[in-house]
Design an enzyme around this catalytic site. Structure first.
Site, PDB file in Angstrom:
ATOM      1  CB  SER A 185      44.449  31.389  44.025  1.00 60.17           C
ATOM      2  OG  SER A 185      43.391  32.551  44.283  1.00 60.17           O
ATOM      3  CG  ASP A 281      44.943  39.115  41.558  1.00 63.89           C
ATOM      4  OD1 ASP A 281      44.973  38.177  41.634  1.00 63.89           O
ATOM      5  OD2 ASP A 281      43.895  38.623  42.688  1.00 63.89           O
ATOM      6  CG  HIS A 351      43.119  35.298  40.727  1.00 59.72           C
ATOM      7  ND1 HIS A 351      43.272  36.264  40.894  1.00 59.72           N
ATOM      8  CD2 HIS A 351      42.642  33.905  40.436  1.00 59.72           C
ATOM      9  CE1 HIS A 351      43.982  35.315  42.474  1.00 59.72           C
ATOM     10  NE2 HIS A 351      42.545  34.074  42.069  1.00 59.72           N
TER      11      HIS A 351
END
Length: 462
Positions: A185, A281, A351
């Site tokens: 991320s 995502d 994610h």
């Protein structure tokens, strides 16, 4: 009689716990106290921290450095709030341990390519993806309310990264034979932004590569027909004064705020690079495709049920999903086509796939996810054996079920098994995938094949 009624529930509990069970190693965090005198501090002024687990034997000189993610703070007020959380302070990490799992696991069965490497988990506490560098801190003065309890906020992400790397160099990184900088991320974005800098501090003879998991944030069109997220990235850059640490090849051509978006700078990264991402995502779907726009709440609310489950979509809304998918592929095309670069792009509703065992290297309770090379194999083969690995699932038009954790009912699970399936152990992963892929036959549309690489198959579905 009561025992008989409980038996199915006990069986179900065993099944659920087997999904969640993974091995982890708990590591005492290292606090980089010397960083304070360099001005390399977290948002709240505490020194940076990391967890290091030493490798074994010949692999001890192989280093995997993982940058923790956790979003960003775009305004001073947001950064003040983060000083009270783990993503803005290392107070808690000075007294608690870090648990290393999945890509950082020390179990060969769970992490066969990197389990015996020296693995480092860098705690994220700067809110800028490790590139902010604002000299003057922000001071919150409480005046008459509490004049002796002011809050000072620092914006020093780039200095934090540098200080941590300097500390690791002295711990043995300077002798590395192999080194992989990665992250998830905001940490994955940080790995992209700091990739060439990382290469420059290591021995020339060392094999050095970078990998980003869920860090390829795109400049996608939102459900209102605009690019609302650009405003947020502009705020991040302005608040943290990140422009000085963004790629010069990008800032010389466009506004610095656009240079936090990988599609605008990945072509210029010289170090071998690998991208792990899903075209669905979950963070990007929620924040880039369908952000909340106060003056158009009706539009957002109308799309919300579709955004959480494609089963609820109209054909017009399905076009928005597929348009986002198409934009993702076009953005990814900016990655240098060099054979030293690789990618693993799937359609998992997920994610950060390197942080969860079921998406990193599968588990016995999630069979058939590894009929073809999965995330762990792809990254491992690309780094260790220098394999050409460019796996792209460009035909799957709906989110796939690739993970399931009933104890985490957050956004990442909106596409996973429906709650009723918890009461029906016979309902399998294949059943759920079949259901998802048959939801919208009334809305035919082809996604352009921007990539001609071999098709990636998941759970036998192509």
């Amino acid at each position: 009689m009561a025992t008989a009624r409980l038996a199915p529930w006990l069986l179900l509990l065993v099944c659920v716990l087997s999904v969640l069970r993974t091995e982890s190693v708990d590591v005492v965090n290292t606090i980089v106290t010397d960083a304070v005198k360099k001005g390399a501090v977290c948002l709240d002024g505490t020194p940076p921290a990391y967890a290091l687990h030493k490798g074994v034997g010949d692999a001890a000189n192989n280093w995997l450095i993982y940058l923790e993610g956790g979003g960003w703070c775009a305004t001073e007020a947001e950064c003040v709030f983060r000083t009270t959380k783990d993503v803005g302070s290392t107070k808690r990490w000075a007294v608690e341990k870090s648990s290393l799992i999945a890509m950082l696991s020390d179990q060969e069965s769970e992490n066969p390519y990197f389990y015996n490497w020296t693995r480092v988990y860098v705690r994220y506490c700067d809110g800028s993806s490790y590139v902010g560098d604002r000299e003057k801190p922000y001071v919150v003065r409480y005046h008459d309310v509490d004049p002796g309890n002011n809050t000072t906020v620092y914006f020093r992400g780039a200095r934090v990264f540098k200080a941590v790397m300097e500390d690791l160099l002295e711990k043995g990184l300077k002798h590395a034979s192999n080194a992989l900088l990665t992250g998830c991320s905001a940490g994955g974005l940080g790995a992209l932004l700091q990739c060439d800098n990382f290469r420059s501090i290591l021995p020339e003879k060392a094999k050095v590569k970078c990998a980003a998991d869920a860090g390829f944030f795109i400049d996608g069109t939102d459900i209102y027909g605009g690019h609302m997220h650009r405003e947020r990235f502009a705020q991040i850059v302005q608040t943290h004064e990140s422009q000085k640490n963004l790629p010069k090849s990008c800032t010389s051509k466009m506004d610095a705020s656009l240079c936090m978006l990988p599609q605008n700078f990945v072509a210029d990264i010289k170090t071998p690079l690998f991208v792990v991402n899903s075209v669905y995502d979950t963070w990007q779907i929620e924040n880039i495709l369908m952000p909340v726009k106060k003056d158009q709440l009706a539009v957002h609310d109308e799309f919300a049920s579709c955004g959480h489950d494609i089963e609820n979509c109209t054909c017009d809304q399905v076009k928005l999903w597929r348009g986002f998918q198409s934009e993702f592929y076009q953005a990814l095309a900016q990655l240098n086509s060099s054979s030293s670069n690789g990618m693993f792009i799937n359609a998992c509703a997920s994610h950060c796939q390197t942080q969860k065992q079921e998406t990193w290297f599968g588990t016995s309770t999630m069979p058939k996810l590894r009929d073809r090379p999965g995330v762990g194999e792809a990254v491992g083969e690309w780094f260790v054996n220098d394999a050409e690995m460019r796996r792209v699932d460009y035909r799957t038009k709906t989110p796939l079920v690739c993970e399931y954790n009933p104890e985490e009912p957050h956004w990442n699970n909106h596409y996973t098994f429906r709650g009723t399936n918890l009461f029906n152990p016979a309902y399998t992963l294949a059943d759920e995938i079949k259901r998802k892929t048959s939801l919208i036959p009334r809305c035919p549309a082809e996604i352009p094949a921007y990539f001609q690489q071999p098709l990636l198959c998941i759970a036998g579905l192509c």
